[in-house]
Design a protein around this motif. Sequence first.
Motif, PDB file in Angstrom:
ATOM      1  N   ILE A 102      21.439  -8.961 -46.430  1.00  0.00           N
ATOM      2  CA  ILE A 102      20.950 -10.094 -47.390  1.00  0.00           C
ATOM      3  C   ILE A 102      19.384  -9.437 -47.805  1.00  0.00           C
ATOM      4  N   ALA A 103      18.800  -8.684 -46.966  1.00  0.00           N
ATOM      5  CA  ALA A 103      17.488  -8.208 -47.058  1.00  0.00           C
ATOM      6  C   ALA A 103      17.611  -7.127 -48.176  1.00  0.00           C
ATOM      7  N   MET A 104      18.920  -6.213 -48.392  1.00  0.00           N
ATOM      8  CA  MET A 104      19.241  -5.327 -49.157  1.00  0.00           C
ATOM      9  C   MET A 104      19.167  -6.045 -50.582  1.00  0.00           C
ATOM     10  N   LYS A 105      20.029  -7.375 -50.584  1.00  0.00           N
ATOM     11  CA  LYS A 105      20.404  -8.338 -51.660  1.00  0.00           C
ATOM     12  C   LYS A 105      18.979  -8.639 -52.381  1.00  0.00           C
ATOM     13  N   LEU A 106      18.090  -9.081 -51.586  1.00  0.00           N
ATOM     14  CA  LEU A 106      17.022  -9.756 -51.949  1.00  0.00           C
ATOM     15  C   LEU A 106      15.749  -8.695 -52.284  1.00  0.00           C
ATOM     16  N   GLY A 107      15.789  -7.474 -51.549  1.00  0.00           N
ATOM     17  CA  GLY A 107      14.712  -6.489 -51.748  1.00  0.00           C
ATOM     18  C   GLY A 107      13.650  -6.742 -50.932  1.00  0.00           C
ATOM     19  N   LEU A 108      13.795  -7.245 -49.758  1.00  0.00           N
ATOM     20  CA  LEU A 108      13.004  -7.285 -48.656  1.00  0.00           C
ATOM     21  C   LEU A 108      12.753  -5.868 -48.024  1.00  0.00           C
ATOM     22  N   VAL A 109      11.465  -5.572 -47.358  1.00  0.00           N
ATOM     23  CA  VAL A 109      11.221  -4.491 -46.773  1.00  0.00           C
ATOM     24  C   VAL A 109      12.277  -4.320 -45.700  1.00  0.00           C
ATOM     25  N   PRO A 110      12.883  -3.250 -45.157  1.00  0.00           N
ATOM     26  CA  PRO A 110      12.604  -2.005 -45.793  1.00  0.00           C
ATOM     27  C   PRO A 110      13.719  -1.538 -46.877  1.00  0.00           C
ATOM     28  N   PHE A 111      14.349  -2.432 -47.234  1.00  0.00           N
ATOM     29  CA  PHE A 111      15.104  -2.366 -48.504  1.00  0.00           C
ATOM     30  C   PHE A 111      14.771  -2.640 -49.794  1.00  0.00           C
ATOM     31  N   HIS A 112      13.465  -2.401 -49.888  1.00  0.00           N
ATOM     32  CA  HIS A 112      12.846  -2.972 -51.238  1.00  0.00           C
ATOM     33  C   HIS A 112      12.649  -1.835 -52.246  1.00  0.00           C
ATOM     34  N   LEU A 149      20.106 -16.059 -36.679  1.00  0.00           N
ATOM     35  CA  LEU A 149      19.314 -14.728 -37.126  1.00  0.00           C
ATOM     36  C   LEU A 149      18.195 -14.623 -36.235  1.00  0.00           C
ATOM     37  N   ASN A 150      18.042 -13.445 -35.979  1.00  0.00           N
ATOM     38  CA  ASN A 150      16.603 -13.348 -34.950  1.00  0.00           C
ATOM     39  C   ASN A 150      15.358 -13.433 -35.432  1.00  0.00           C
ATOM     40  N   PRO A 151      14.657 -14.439 -34.927  1.00  0.00           N
ATOM     41  CA  PRO A 151      13.402 -14.896 -35.618  1.00  0.00           C
ATOM     42  C   PRO A 151      12.403 -13.778 -35.547  1.00  0.00           C
ATOM     43  N   THR A 152      12.543 -12.830 -34.223  1.00  0.00           N
ATOM     44  CA  THR A 152      11.338 -11.797 -34.250  1.00  0.00           C
ATOM     45  C   THR A 152      11.572 -10.901 -35.164  1.00  0.00           C
ATOM     46  N   LEU A 153      12.792 -10.298 -35.603  1.00  0.00           N
ATOM     47  CA  LEU A 153      13.118  -9.454 -36.761  1.00  0.00           C
ATOM     48  C   LEU A 153      12.506  -9.956 -38.167  1.00  0.00           C
ATOM     49  N   LEU A 154      13.082 -11.186 -38.328  1.00  0.00           N
ATOM     50  CA  LEU A 154      12.735 -11.902 -39.428  1.00  0.00           C
ATOM     51  C   LEU A 154      11.330 -11.937 -39.733  1.00  0.00           C
ATOM     52  N   THR A 155      10.442 -12.033 -38.859  1.00  0.00           N
ATOM     53  CA  THR A 155       9.067 -12.099 -38.777  1.00  0.00           C
ATOM     54  C   THR A 155       8.310 -10.833 -39.287  1.00  0.00           C
ATOM     55  N   CYS A 156       8.986  -9.949 -38.533  1.00  0.00           N
ATOM     56  CA  CYS A 156       8.400  -8.207 -38.572  1.00  0.00           C
ATOM     57  C   CYS A 156       8.500  -7.926 -40.203  1.00  0.00           C
ATOM     58  N   MET A 157      10.023  -8.363 -40.628  1.00  0.00           N
ATOM     59  CA  MET A 157      10.242  -7.939 -42.002  1.00  0.00           C
ATOM     60  C   MET A 157       9.387  -8.850 -42.926  1.00  0.00           C
ATOM     61  N   ALA A 158       9.158  -9.868 -42.547  1.00  0.00           N
ATOM     62  CA  ALA A 158       8.384 -11.051 -43.619  1.00  0.00           C
ATOM     63  C   ALA A 158       6.913 -10.082 -43.574  1.00  0.00           C
ATOM     64  N   ILE A 159       6.371  -9.953 -42.404  1.00  0.00           N
ATOM     65  CA  ILE A 159       4.870  -9.380 -42.565  1.00  0.00           C
ATOM     66  C   ILE A 159       4.857  -8.046 -43.363  1.00  0.00           C
ATOM     67  N   LEU A 160       5.796  -7.250 -43.263  1.00  0.00           N
ATOM     68  CA  LEU A 160       5.852  -5.970 -43.869  1.00  0.00           C
ATOM     69  C   LEU A 160       6.152  -6.287 -45.318  1.00  0.00           C
ATOM     70  N   SER A 161       6.943  -6.967 -45.585  1.00  0.00           N
ATOM     71  CA  SER A 161       6.996  -7.408 -47.107  1.00  0.00           C
ATOM     72  C   SER A 161       5.842  -7.908 -47.702  1.00  0.00           C
ATOM     73  N   SER A 183       7.174 -10.442 -56.002  1.00  0.00           N
ATOM     74  CA  SER A 183       8.386 -11.068 -55.774  1.00  0.00           C
ATOM     75  C   SER A 183       8.658 -10.518 -54.243  1.00  0.00           C
ATOM     76  N   ILE A 184       8.467  -9.328 -53.946  1.00  0.00           N
ATOM     77  CA  ILE A 184       8.642  -8.822 -52.678  1.00  0.00           C
ATOM     78  C   ILE A 184       7.522  -9.407 -51.467  1.00  0.00           C
ATOM     79  N   ALA A 185       6.347  -9.761 -52.216  1.00  0.00           N
ATOM     80  CA  ALA A 185       5.451 -10.359 -51.173  1.00  0.00           C
ATOM     81  C   ALA A 185       5.873 -12.041 -50.959  1.00  0.00           C
ATOM     82  N   HIS A 186       6.318 -12.496 -52.036  1.00  0.00           N
ATOM     83  CA  HIS A 186       6.714 -13.788 -51.850  1.00  0.00           C
ATOM     84  C   HIS A 186       7.885 -14.061 -50.987  1.00  0.00           C
ATOM     85  N   LEU A 187       8.929 -13.109 -51.090  1.00  0.00           N
ATOM     86  CA  LEU A 187       9.967 -13.182 -49.989  1.00  0.00           C
ATOM     87  C   LEU A 187       9.625 -13.140 -48.738  1.00  0.00           C
ATOM     88  N   GLY A 188       8.546 -12.405 -48.535  1.00  0.00           N
ATOM     89  CA  GLY A 188       7.989 -12.262 -47.093  1.00  0.00           C
ATOM     90  C   GLY A 188       7.665 -13.636 -46.683  1.00  0.00           C
TER      91      GLY A 188
END
Length: 346
Positions: A102-112, A149-161, A183-188
């Motif tokens: 889903i991160a790849m579909k959306l363009g979340l870091v690190p698949f941005h 889903l893993n909240p810690t992983l999502l939080t790290c991806m969100a802050i990086l995004s 858009s990437i920042a808003h997805l974070g």
Amino acid sequence: MNPQAKLIFTISLLLGTAITISSNHWIMAWAGLEINTLAILPLISKSHHPRAIEAATKYFLVQATASTLLLFSSMTNAWYTGQWDITQLTHPISCLILTSAIAMKLGLVPFHFWFPEVLQGAPLTTGLLLATIMKFPPITLFFLTSHSLNPTLLTCMAILSAALGGWMGLNQTQIRKILAFSSIAHLGWMTIIISFDPKLTLLNFYIYSLMTAATFLALNSIKALKLTTLMTTWTKTPSLNAMLFLTLLSLAGLPPLTGFLPKWLIIQELTKQSMAPAATVISLLSLLGLFFYLRLAYCTTITLPPHTTNHMKQWHTNKPTHITIAILTTLSTMLLPISPLIYPLS
């Protein structure tokens, strides 16, 4: 493009989105995502420019990879648990693979990396679809599986995004790339809250789509693709430029505009969940985005071209798009006072 072909692709887009958001079986959700991908490809490459063909190819490869991962995740979960229901995703490896898909579909870091390139190669109207409607089905799958889903992983991806979306947008001169990093920042912001309050993620997505639609349609109306072009549009459409200025500030999340509402609610919810450090970090990172929004806003309204061009004023025309832009820009700037009504509705 042939109008009949365009109609078929548009209907297919709506159909694919409807199938994915209404399904509770993984195969149906995957089929809807595939219909979406195949329908948007001709719209990206319709100009037959090499850059557009390159964007369509990149988009196809990334989305095909993400769909494969999504299917693999659901099959792994079905293998271990016997469940094909979307809400019954419980196996940890499946949850990890689904997060990546889903991160790849959306363009979340690190698949941005693909998203700014694809948006830069697509026309503005197709870019609007890529930034809003095409993100709705993956966000829905995030919503349905958020409890697993893993909240810690999502939080790290969100802050990086939020960090990379703001940081990489600073030195851009192409408007479509700036909006892609925005858009990437808003997805974070959407991702950081999804484990704690999924409805807030959807509210953020709706408001983001509203503001982005207003921005893209305004830019399409004035035919601006670069910052240098944007500087010369004030003499053509002063009213539209003034509203675009407010919409960009709303996208930046400044009060008392609509864009402040989701950020305010997300920071409040993170503080309730004892995640004040994460809330502080993501709030500070949004200042990076504020810089390039202010730069866009400055180029839109505050600077005047060195030589005033003799253009007719174009705001008072009979084009139906201008009515749409007027409604969207009004909603993008004036919804904050009725926030007590909006949040319970979400």
